[in-house]
Motif scaffolding. Structure first.
Motif, mmCIF file in Angstrom:
data_model
loop_
_atom_site.group_PDB
_atom_site.id
_atom_site.type_symbol
_atom_site.label_atom_id
_atom_site.label_comp_id
_atom_site.label_asym_id
_atom_site.label_seq_id
_atom_site.Cartn_x
_atom_site.Cartn_y
_atom_site.Cartn_z
ATOM 1 N N LEU A 274 113.554 51.736 -26.744
ATOM 2 C CA LEU A 274 113.057 52.999 -27.262
ATOM 3 C C LEU A 274 113.409 54.118 -26.292
ATOM 4 C CD1 LEU A 274 109.530 52.023 -28.594
ATOM 5 C CD2 LEU A 274 111.630 52.371 -29.878
ATOM 6 N N LEU A 275 113.873 55.227 -26.842
ATOM 7 C CA LEU A 275 114.173 56.394 -26.018
ATOM 8 C C LEU A 275 112.875 57.102 -25.665
ATOM 9 C CD1 LEU A 275 117.243 57.900 -27.909
ATOM 10 C CD2 LEU A 275 117.251 56.574 -25.795
ATOM 11 N N GLN A 276 112.795 57.567 -24.428
ATOM 12 C CA GLN A 276 111.636 58.305 -23.952
ATOM 13 C C GLN A 276 112.003 59.781 -23.841
ATOM 14 O OE1 GLN A 276 108.725 56.552 -23.494
ATOM 15 N NE2 GLN A 276 109.937 54.801 -24.163
ATOM 16 N N PRO A 277 111.340 60.653 -24.593
ATOM 17 C CA PRO A 277 111.655 62.087 -24.509
ATOM 18 C C PRO A 277 111.494 62.601 -23.085
ATOM 19 C CG PRO A 277 110.192 61.642 -26.352
ATOM 20 C CD PRO A 277 110.278 60.376 -25.551
ATOM 21 N N ASN A 278 112.317 63.590 -22.739
ATOM 22 C CA ASN A 278 112.173 64.249 -21.437
ATOM 23 C C ASN A 278 112.544 65.719 -21.570
ATOM 24 O OD1 ASN A 278 115.054 64.662 -20.851
ATOM 25 N ND2 ASN A 278 115.142 62.431 -20.606
ATOM 26 N N LEU B 54 120.516 64.516 -25.824
ATOM 27 C CA LEU B 54 119.583 63.618 -25.155
ATOM 28 C C LEU B 54 119.866 63.500 -23.663
ATOM 29 C CD1 LEU B 54 119.681 60.825 -27.873
ATOM 30 C CD2 LEU B 54 117.902 62.551 -27.566
ATOM 31 N N GLY B 55 120.808 64.272 -23.157
ATOM 32 C CA GLY B 55 121.191 64.196 -21.750
ATOM 33 C C GLY B 55 122.165 63.047 -21.528
ATOM 34 N N GLY B 56 122.818 63.061 -20.404
ATOM 35 C CA GLY B 56 123.762 62.002 -20.073
ATOM 36 C C GLY B 56 124.866 61.834 -21.090
ATOM 37 N N ASP B 57 125.349 62.929 -21.635
ATOM 38 C CA ASP B 57 126.426 62.921 -22.635
ATOM 39 C C ASP B 57 126.060 62.177 -23.913
ATOM 40 O OD1 ASP B 57 128.115 64.431 -21.013
ATOM 41 O OD2 ASP B 57 128.898 62.636 -20.020
ATOM 42 N N MET B 58 124.775 62.054 -24.207
ATOM 43 C CA MET B 58 124.328 61.425 -25.454
ATOM 44 C C MET B 58 123.876 62.504 -26.427
ATOM 45 S SD MET B 58 122.358 57.875 -24.382
ATOM 46 C CE MET B 58 120.794 58.585 -24.741
ATOM 47 N N LEU B 59 124.357 62.391 -27.676
ATOM 48 C CA LEU B 59 123.973 63.316 -28.738
ATOM 49 C C LEU B 59 123.443 62.520 -29.921
ATOM 50 C CD1 LEU B 59 126.981 65.811 -28.867
ATOM 51 C CD2 LEU B 59 124.688 66.259 -27.996
ATOM 52 N N PHE B 60 122.428 63.076 -30.559
ATOM 53 C CA PHE B 60 121.902 62.498 -31.797
ATOM 54 C C PHE B 60 122.191 63.500 -32.907
ATOM 55 C CE2 PHE B 60 118.525 62.111 -34.964
ATOM 56 C CZ PHE B 60 118.685 60.783 -35.324
ATOM 57 N N CYS B 61 122.891 63.061 -33.940
ATOM 58 C CA CYS B 61 123.245 63.931 -35.061
ATOM 59 C C CYS B 61 122.364 63.584 -36.261
ATOM 60 C CB CYS B 61 124.713 63.739 -35.410
ATOM 61 S SG CYS B 61 125.261 64.780 -36.778
ATOM 62 N N THR B 62 121.636 64.566 -36.769
ATOM 63 C CA THR B 62 120.833 64.353 -37.971
ATOM 64 C C THR B 62 121.715 64.585 -39.197
ATOM 65 O OG1 THR B 62 120.115 66.634 -38.350
ATOM 66 C CG2 THR B 62 118.837 65.334 -36.733
ATOM 67 N N CYS C 199 114.335 73.487 -26.557
ATOM 68 C CA CYS C 199 114.005 72.211 -25.937
ATOM 69 C C CYS C 199 113.126 71.382 -26.866
ATOM 70 C CB CYS C 199 113.264 72.438 -24.624
ATOM 71 S SG CYS C 199 114.318 73.138 -23.352
ATOM 72 N N PHE C 200 113.176 70.099 -26.671
ATOM 73 C CA PHE C 200 112.293 69.162 -27.366
ATOM 74 C C PHE C 200 110.904 69.427 -26.808
ATOM 75 C CE2 PHE C 200 110.788 64.864 -28.548
ATOM 76 C CZ PHE C 200 111.417 64.680 -29.763
ATOM 77 N N SER C 201 110.016 69.954 -27.645
ATOM 78 C CA SER C 201 108.725 70.458 -27.185
ATOM 79 C C SER C 201 107.669 69.360 -27.040
ATOM 80 C CB SER C 201 108.219 71.516 -28.166
ATOM 81 O OG SER C 201 107.873 70.888 -29.400
ATOM 82 N N VAL C 202 106.523 69.750 -26.520
ATOM 83 C CA VAL C 202 105.376 68.843 -26.426
ATOM 84 C C VAL C 202 104.957 68.420 -27.838
ATOM 85 C CG1 VAL C 202 102.948 68.678 -25.738
ATOM 86 C CG2 VAL C 202 104.593 69.810 -24.237
ATOM 87 N N GLU C 203 105.000 69.361 -28.794
ATOM 88 C CA GLU C 203 104.683 69.043 -30.188
ATOM 89 C C GLU C 203 105.683 68.019 -30.740
ATOM 90 O OE1 GLU C 203 104.423 71.165 -34.599
ATOM 91 O OE2 GLU C 203 104.711 72.427 -32.831
ATOM 92 N N ASP C 204 106.968 68.210 -30.449
ATOM 93 C CA ASP C 204 107.999 67.264 -30.880
ATOM 94 C C ASP C 204 107.710 65.871 -30.317
ATOM 95 O OD1 ASP C 204 109.314 69.406 -32.088
ATOM 96 O OD2 ASP C 204 110.798 69.602 -30.491
ATOM 97 N N THR C 205 107.353 65.829 -29.040
ATOM 98 C CA THR C 205 107.069 64.549 -28.380
ATOM 99 C C THR C 205 105.881 63.850 -29.034
ATOM 100 O OG1 THR C 205 107.979 65.375 -26.297
ATOM 101 C CG2 THR C 205 106.512 63.467 -26.162
#
Length: 178
Positions: A2-6, A23-31, A47-53
């Motif tokens: 599982l990916l951990q948001p940061n 997602l950092g580290g040259d990783m992208l997620f495409c919806t 940024c991926f917010s606290v609400e997103d997390t």
């Protein structure tokens, strides 16, 4: 895994016009969600917010019985994207059979919709007393000659069409034992 948001995660619209998550580290997620279906897509770079997390972890928890860990992460990130950025939808309930038992779903709940030939599995990403926005966890399904629901496609339906998967599974078990 599982990916951990940061704090490095960042939403943006990619060159192809899809909502993306870096997602950092040259990783992208495409919806699968296009710019034209997003609220304020022109200014979308955040940024991926606290609400997103919070939403992400809620959806991951609700998906515990769904697929592999990679499929759960993919479904959860798409659910967050719809909950946060998708334009408001009008209900399209006519594609689905009404249910005798009214069900008020919870955020993240896995539900089913009846298209007469089969039950489709979806996840609720937004709720109200009368209707819910869901994403499809099933493969591509043709709902009519002019409407196709893709995997992770968003659709809004009246709550009187929703089948609780918990109730449905219990009823199936009782029938088998019965």
């Amino acid at each position: 895994m599982l990916l951990q948001p940061n704090d490095q995660w960042r939403w943006f619209v990619g060159e192809e016009g899809h909502l993306m998550l870096e997602l950092g580290g040259d990783m992208l997620f495409c919806t699968p969600y296009l710019k034209k279906n997003l609220v304020r897509a022109e200014q979308l770079d955040q940024c991926f917010s606290v609400e997103d997390t919070g939403l992400y972890y809620n959806f991951i928890d609700k998906l515990s019985s769904f697929g592999s860990s990679a499929q759960r992460v993919q479904a959860a990130l798409n659910a967050v994207a719809v909950a946060r950025f998708y334009k408001p939808l009008m209900p399209q309930s006519w594609f689905f059979e009404p249910q005798a038992d009214y069900h008020q779903p919870e955020l993240g709940e896995l539900i089913a919709l009846d298209i007469t030939t089969e039950l489709l599995t979806l996840m609720v990403v937004e709720t109200s007393p009368s209707a819910s926005v869901c994403i499809s966890l099933a493969g591509e399904k043709l709902l009519s000659n002019s409407k196709q629901l893709i995997t992770f496609g968003a659709i809004k339906v009246m709550n009187d069409r929703i089948i609780s998967l918990d109730t449905h599974v219990n009823e199936q078990h009782i029938r088998q034992v019965g």
